[in-house]
Design an enzyme around this catalytic site. Structure first.
Site, mmCIF file in Angstrom:
data_model
loop_
_atom_site.group_PDB
_atom_site.id
_atom_site.type_symbol
_atom_site.label_atom_id
_atom_site.label_comp_id
_atom_site.label_asym_id
_atom_site.label_seq_id
_atom_site.Cartn_x
_atom_site.Cartn_y
_atom_site.Cartn_z
ATOM 1 N N ARG A 1 -15.631 -4.838 -64.447
ATOM 2 C CA ARG A 1 -15.456 -3.675 -63.573
ATOM 3 C C ARG A 1 -14.430 -4.045 -62.520
ATOM 4 O O ARG A 1 -14.148 -5.226 -62.286
ATOM 5 C CB ARG A 1 -16.774 -3.278 -62.919
ATOM 6 C CG ARG A 1 -17.369 -4.353 -62.023
ATOM 7 C CD ARG A 1 -18.750 -3.968 -61.520
ATOM 8 N NE ARG A 1 -19.384 -5.071 -60.793
ATOM 9 C CZ ARG A 1 -20.661 -5.102 -60.469
ATOM 10 N NH1 ARG A 1 -21.459 -4.109 -60.818
ATOM 11 N NH2 ARG A 1 -21.176 -6.126 -59.809
ATOM 12 N N HIS B 1 -25.488 -11.564 -54.283
ATOM 13 C CA HIS B 1 -25.610 -10.193 -53.772
ATOM 14 C C HIS B 1 -25.087 -10.088 -52.346
ATOM 15 O O HIS B 1 -24.316 -9.180 -52.017
ATOM 16 C CB HIS B 1 -27.084 -9.758 -53.832
ATOM 17 C CG HIS B 1 -27.344 -8.439 -53.180
ATOM 18 N ND1 HIS B 1 -27.747 -8.311 -51.869
ATOM 19 C CD2 HIS B 1 -27.212 -7.187 -53.658
ATOM 20 C CE1 HIS B 1 -27.879 -7.036 -51.576
ATOM 21 N NE2 HIS B 1 -27.566 -6.329 -52.640
ATOM 22 N N TYR C 1 1.705 16.038 -36.402
ATOM 23 C CA TYR C 1 1.312 14.649 -36.133
ATOM 24 C C TYR C 1 -0.186 14.558 -35.922
ATOM 25 O O TYR C 1 -0.873 15.547 -35.662
ATOM 26 C CB TYR C 1 2.050 14.090 -34.915
ATOM 27 C CG TYR C 1 1.635 14.686 -33.587
ATOM 28 C CD1 TYR C 1 0.545 14.189 -32.876
ATOM 29 C CD2 TYR C 1 2.340 15.751 -33.023
ATOM 30 C CE1 TYR C 1 0.161 14.732 -31.665
ATOM 31 C CE2 TYR C 1 1.968 16.300 -31.811
ATOM 32 C CZ TYR C 1 0.872 15.795 -31.133
ATOM 33 O OH TYR C 1 0.482 16.338 -29.934
ATOM 34 N N CYS D 1 -5.385 15.337 -31.332
ATOM 35 C CA CYS D 1 -5.600 14.094 -30.578
ATOM 36 C C CYS D 1 -7.081 13.761 -30.436
ATOM 37 O O CYS D 1 -7.441 12.865 -29.685
ATOM 38 C CB CYS D 1 -4.958 14.194 -29.190
ATOM 39 S SG CYS D 1 -5.645 15.514 -28.173
ATOM 40 N N SER E 1 -1.995 20.728 -28.937
ATOM 41 C CA SER E 1 -2.672 19.530 -29.436
ATOM 42 C C SER E 1 -4.145 19.882 -29.567
ATOM 43 O O SER E 1 -4.791 20.248 -28.578
ATOM 44 C CB SER E 1 -2.479 18.356 -28.473
ATOM 45 O OG SER E 1 -3.119 17.208 -28.974
ATOM 46 N N ARG F 1 -29.632 -2.166 -68.388
ATOM 47 C CA ARG F 1 -28.960 -2.189 -67.087
ATOM 48 C C ARG F 1 -28.492 -0.797 -66.695
ATOM 49 O O ARG F 1 -28.183 0.037 -67.555
ATOM 50 C CB ARG F 1 -27.733 -3.115 -67.110
ATOM 51 C CG ARG F 1 -28.003 -4.554 -67.522
ATOM 52 C CD ARG F 1 -26.673 -5.284 -67.710
ATOM 53 N NE ARG F 1 -26.826 -6.576 -68.333
ATOM 54 C CZ ARG F 1 -26.828 -7.735 -67.691
ATOM 55 N NH1 ARG F 1 -26.698 -7.752 -66.389
ATOM 56 N NH2 ARG F 1 -26.966 -8.877 -68.333
ATOM 57 N N GLY G 1 -25.726 -4.114 -57.475
ATOM 58 C CA GLY G 1 -27.059 -4.548 -57.083
ATOM 59 C C GLY G 1 -27.984 -3.463 -56.573
ATOM 60 O O GLY G 1 -29.135 -3.740 -56.226
ATOM 61 N N LYS H 1 -19.929 0.729 -65.994
ATOM 62 C CA LYS H 1 -20.275 -0.439 -66.811
ATOM 63 C C LYS H 1 -20.161 -0.116 -68.303
ATOM 64 O O LYS H 1 -19.597 -0.887 -69.083
ATOM 65 C CB LYS H 1 -21.684 -0.902 -66.469
ATOM 66 C CG LYS H 1 -22.069 -2.238 -67.086
ATOM 67 C CD LYS H 1 -23.434 -2.702 -66.586
ATOM 68 C CE LYS H 1 -23.404 -2.977 -65.099
ATOM 69 N NZ LYS H 1 -24.695 -3.489 -64.602
ATOM 70 N N MET I 1 -29.138 -0.741 -58.208
ATOM 71 C CA MET I 1 -30.089 -0.194 -59.184
ATOM 72 C C MET I 1 -30.636 -1.320 -60.056
ATOM 73 O O MET I 1 -30.300 -2.483 -59.869
ATOM 74 C CB MET I 1 -29.417 0.915 -59.980
ATOM 75 C CG MET I 1 -29.181 2.160 -59.128
ATOM 76 S SD MET I 1 -28.370 3.482 -60.020
ATOM 77 C CE MET I 1 -26.752 2.793 -60.285
#
Length: 888
Positions: free
Chosen positions: A340, A456, A863, A843, A775, A96, A105, A25, A107
């Site tokens: 932001r 919110h 892979y 896998c 694998s 803020r 929202g 911010k 803090m």
């Protein structure tokens, strides 16, 4: 921290490059100031100061207080106002939070700081509007008392609601001066009653208290939960932004709003947002009043709207991304309070990224890095079938797309508890607050009776990919009685309803869902990902329909076909049980002969679907007792039949089954008679499976299927000793040769092993002499390396370990790099020294986790394989891993 290190920055001294120090911010406000856009002046207390505050035992030290006072003096000179001087024009401030990584929202914020019983009269005189001054004062008392003094929100709301009832009005903005005077007096009395002392009147004292409260809000339970869910480090701290107040509640030509430069739900390139006239910013974000669409502002204040449009365009082009902007209009003058990077749904994230490439604002690589891979799963969620007639109870605002069904729950705590017991719930509230974060995480979706598209609930739900309907004003929620009232009808807690966050509908009961349709932008983005990644992406699939779905989602083969899943079909399970109950090998072979055609047809269907792609088929892995009924259930059934005096012919088969289940039972089946151990003890089982695999291939060849389109890989599970692999490799080669030669065919295929034991990693060089591929079965490798039984760990101590930071992440969700990862890396190096061309993949469940995929890319696997619906995630994560490695 050295005493000379700067810890307070004026907006004009900062920049976006200092984001880690100034927070998101603060860095944004500094950038807006540098761009020459209208921003109320202010200063930023750095994240470094926050960290030192905690290190100093939660106290403000002299150097910090000195810099704060110097920054205040500079603001006084800049504005011509006085802070703490009740005789002049008062300087009022907003305080803020501002984390480095956005935590909307989570803090605390305090507005109108600097007011007391004297300065409120100075503000009234300056503005010639005492009602406005009292409105600011009552807001300040409430926010300060909630944030700093920890007095519960509802205590103040009750006083406010009572005042509206007395004056017979419905909105806060309709209260007159006399009513607001009474509210202020009641608020001050409440503070004294709750704290035993009067409300702080010194503005400097108020400011120090507020700064401490914002720092400490970094460690509130809701902030901790949010950081854990979003993988934000706990040691970053928050900056504090102190800014001169501008007032949206000053007059009829004043207002406040929140806007996104593009639609955060769909990604459409048009301004999206809401505003309220005669209100302050918290009224919009908190959802206390349902605001108006920005399109209305274009009609009510066309000049302001045009100026705002131009500012939005400037900010988006500067940041090269969609922006979330808070603004205030004070007596017809526009001010920007924040910008932001905006939270967005997965659909919007993909569209915005692709559109920004086409608008020449970002590159394809930047677009790929902008998308969180896990977000893509949201695009594959089901939606309500539009052909079904729905019992629509009410309509609200479509705040976050998707559909959800669940039981109504009116509190975040109960939502979390119910979800923990496996129930699907919808969190239903008048409006949500940051304290509800744990309930939002637990719920399937959110329904609120108040609040708008930028409230919110809407912002948090969109960020989490959860359906949300906001501002459903037809719904009256009675939290005391735990009922939702719609007209004459009441819906108690526990009743099943559905919501459609794409249309805003609230629907009675459960709704039928259909598969999602993928957008052209989604396919285009994944096409770019495929061009950049090195890792191939395969799917875990056990039947032809799963294989078909995998191909649709971009699979380049099957990395794991679990043959045991074919045993559990209603047709096959009785034959499997017959095989298990066989008294000798002859009886066992008879049962296996009946099973063979079913397995052959399954394998044939999969090989046909995956023409030209590799198919890795794992031979039977689980212990045999898993195919028998539960022992306790069987014992109860036998006792019930005996008690009922059932015929012996009914009881005997059950008793036989129970006896076999007991004989096969193991104290630790995960480490017991399973995998290759089962294949060596009962070679006829594996022989049947091998015959089924190669008979399926032979049938396809006989039907004219090209041999190069059949890419078979046969995987032996749970190998920990070289002789195990040698013995079963010989069985596979002999059986395959018999089948293929008897049909006059030749077929190339690979034999490999699933690496899921630490010993297998340690002797990987030995195993590589007999294996064409490895694998890594990281699910079991994690269990055997850490000594954790997954089910027991996740049910017992793992949540505690995560909470206490003993473990940084759940090792079953993200690869444990130091332990399991080190073994994987060792096995890769050992195997490639012996067999440079060995094929290496994974896998386990980690094959679909973005953070694990980055590790697998780094160590050089060929892979990853994951469930079909995680394929898009894996494709994007693999591309991101390649881009990041190239940039290092």
């Amino acid at each position: 921290m050295l005493k000379t290190e700067k810890i307070v920055y004026a907006f004009s001294e900062g920049s976006g490059e200092l984001k880690s120090l100034l927070g998101g911010k603060g860095a944004g406000l500094a950038e807006i100031t540098r761009l020459g856009l209208p921003v109320p002046p202010g200063f930023i207390i750095t994240t470094a100061a926050c960290r030192k505050y905690f290190e100093s035992g939660n106290r403000i030290w002299p150097e910090l207080e000195h810099e704060i006072r110097a920054a205040l003096a500079a603001l006084e000179r800049q504005t011509g106002r006085k802070f703490g001087d009740d005789t002049g024009i008062p300087l009022l401030l907003s305080v803020r939070s501002g984390a480095v990584i956005s935590m909307p929202g989570m803090m605390d914020t305090i507005l109108n700081l600097g007011l007391n019983h004297l300065s409120v009269e100075s503000l009234a005189a300056e503005t010639a509007n005492r009602r406005f001054a009292l409105d600011c004062y009552r807001r300040f008392i409430q926010m300060f008392a909630e944030v700093v003094l920890k007095i519960e929100h509802h205590r103040f709301e009750s006083i406010l609601e009572e005042a509206k009832k007395r004056q017979k009005v419905s909105l806060d903005s309709e209260l007159d001066e006399q009513s607001l005077q009474q509210v202020v007096e009641s608020y001050l009395a409440l503070v004294e009653q709750e704290t035993g002392q009067g409300f702080p009147s010194s503005p400097v004292e108020q400011l120090i208290y507020a700064i401490k409260a914002v720092f400490e809000s970094w460690n509130t339970p809701r902030a901790k939960v949010y950081r854990q869910v979003n993988r934000i480090p706990d040691d970053l701290g928050t900056a504090v932004n102190v800014q001169v107040m501008v007032f949206g509640n000053l007059s009829a030509d004043s207002g406040t709003g929140v806007a996104f430069t593009r639609n955060p739900s769909t990604g459409e390139n048009r301004l999206y947002g809401e505003y309220l006239l005669n209100a302050q910013g918290e009224d919009v974000v908190a959802g206390v009043r349902t605001p108006q669409s920005l399109e209305r502002l274009a009609q009510e204040m066309p000049d302001i709207y045009k100026q705002f449009q131009e500012a939005c365009r400037t900010l988006e082009e500067h940041y090269r991304d969609m922006q979330d902007i808070e603004f205030t209009i004070e007596r017809g003058k526009l001010y920007l309070l924040q910008t932001r990077t905006g939270k967005r749904t997965a659909t919007a994230a993909v569209k915005i990224a692709v559109d920004l490439v086409k608008e020449d604002l970002i590159s394809r690589e930047e677009a790929l890095l902008r998308i969180e891979p896990a977000q893509l799963e949201q695009l594959l969620h089901q939606r309500i079938d539009p052909r079904v007639v729905l019992n629509v109870l009410a309509r609200g605002l479509p705040a976050s797309p998707g559909a959800a069904t669940g039981k109504i729950v009116f509190s975040a705590d109960r939502a979390q508890a119910a979800a923990g017991e496996g129930e699907r719930v919808l969190l239903v509230r008048p409006e949500t607050t940051p304290d509800d974060i744990h309930g939002i995480i637990a719920a399937q979706g959110i329904l609120t009776s108040r609040g708008g598209m930028t409230s919110h609930a809407a912002v948090v739900a969109r960020g989490m990919g959860k359906p949300c309907v906001c501002g459903c004003e037809q719904v009256n929620i009675d939290l005391t009685r735990r009922v939702m009232v719609l007209g004459e009808r009441e819906f108690p807690e526990g009743e099943l309803i559905s919501i459609d966050g794409s249309t805003g509908k609230v629907i009675l009961g459960e709704t039928p869902l259909i598969e999602p349709s993928l957008t052209s932008e989604f396919r285009e983005l994944l096409g770019w990902a495929d061009q950049r990644r090195r890792l191939a992406v395969r799917a875990n699939a056990d039947n032809p329909s799963d294989a078909r779905k995998a191909l649709e989602l971009g699979a380049e083969g099957i990395g794991l076909c679990r043959t045991e899943h074919m045993f559990t079909s209603p047709e096959s399970l009785p034959l499997v049980q017959q095989m298990i109950l066989a008294a000798n090998s002859r009886e066992r072979n008879l049962a296996l002969e009946k099973l063979l055609p079913r397995q052959r047809e399954d394998f044939k269907g999969i090989l046909k679907e995956m023409a030209g792609f590799p198919v890795t088929i794992r031979l039977l892995d689980p212990p045999l007792h898993e195919f028998l009924p539960n022992r306790e259930d069987l014992a109860l059934e036998v006792n019930r039949l005996k008690w009922q005096g059932a015929d012996r012919g009914k009881i005997h088969p059950k008793e036989t089954l129970l006896q076999k289940a007991r004989s096969l039972a193991e104290l630790n089946p995960m480490l017991g008679h399973r995998g290759c151990r089962l294949g060596l003890a009962y070679p006829e089982i594996y022989r049947m499976q091998i015959r089924a695999i190669f008979s399926a291939a032979a049938e396809l060849l006989a039907e004219g299927f090209p041999p190069d389109k059949i890419r078979l890989e046969v995987m032996i599970p749970l190998v920990g000793h070289l002789p195990e692999l040698i013995g079963l490799r010989a069985l596979i080669e002999q059986t395959a040769k018999e089948i293929l030669e008897s049909n006059g065919y030749h077929l190339d295929y690979l034999i490999g092993t699933m690496v899921e034991l630490p010993r297998a990693c340690l002797i990987a060089d030995q195993l590589a002499t007999q294996a064409g591929f490895f694998s890594f079965g990281t699910n079991d490798l994690t269990q055997t390396t850490l000594g954790y039984s997954r089910d027991d760990a996740e049910a017992k101590f793992l949540p505690f370990y995560l909470q206490q930071k003993i473990l940084p992440q759940n090792p079953f969700m993200e690869i444990d790099r130091e332990g399991v990862g080190a073994l994987v890396n060792m096995a890769i190096e050992k195997a490639r020294r012996v067999r440079p061309d060995i094929e290496l993949g994974v896998c386990g469940e980690h094959g679909g986790d973005p953070h694990s995929i980055e590790f697998f890319h780094q160590v050089g696997l060929d892979y990853v394989s994951c469930s079909p619906y995680r394929l898009p995630v894996a494709r994007l994560a693999a591309a991101q891993a390649a881009i990041k490695k190239q940039k290092k």
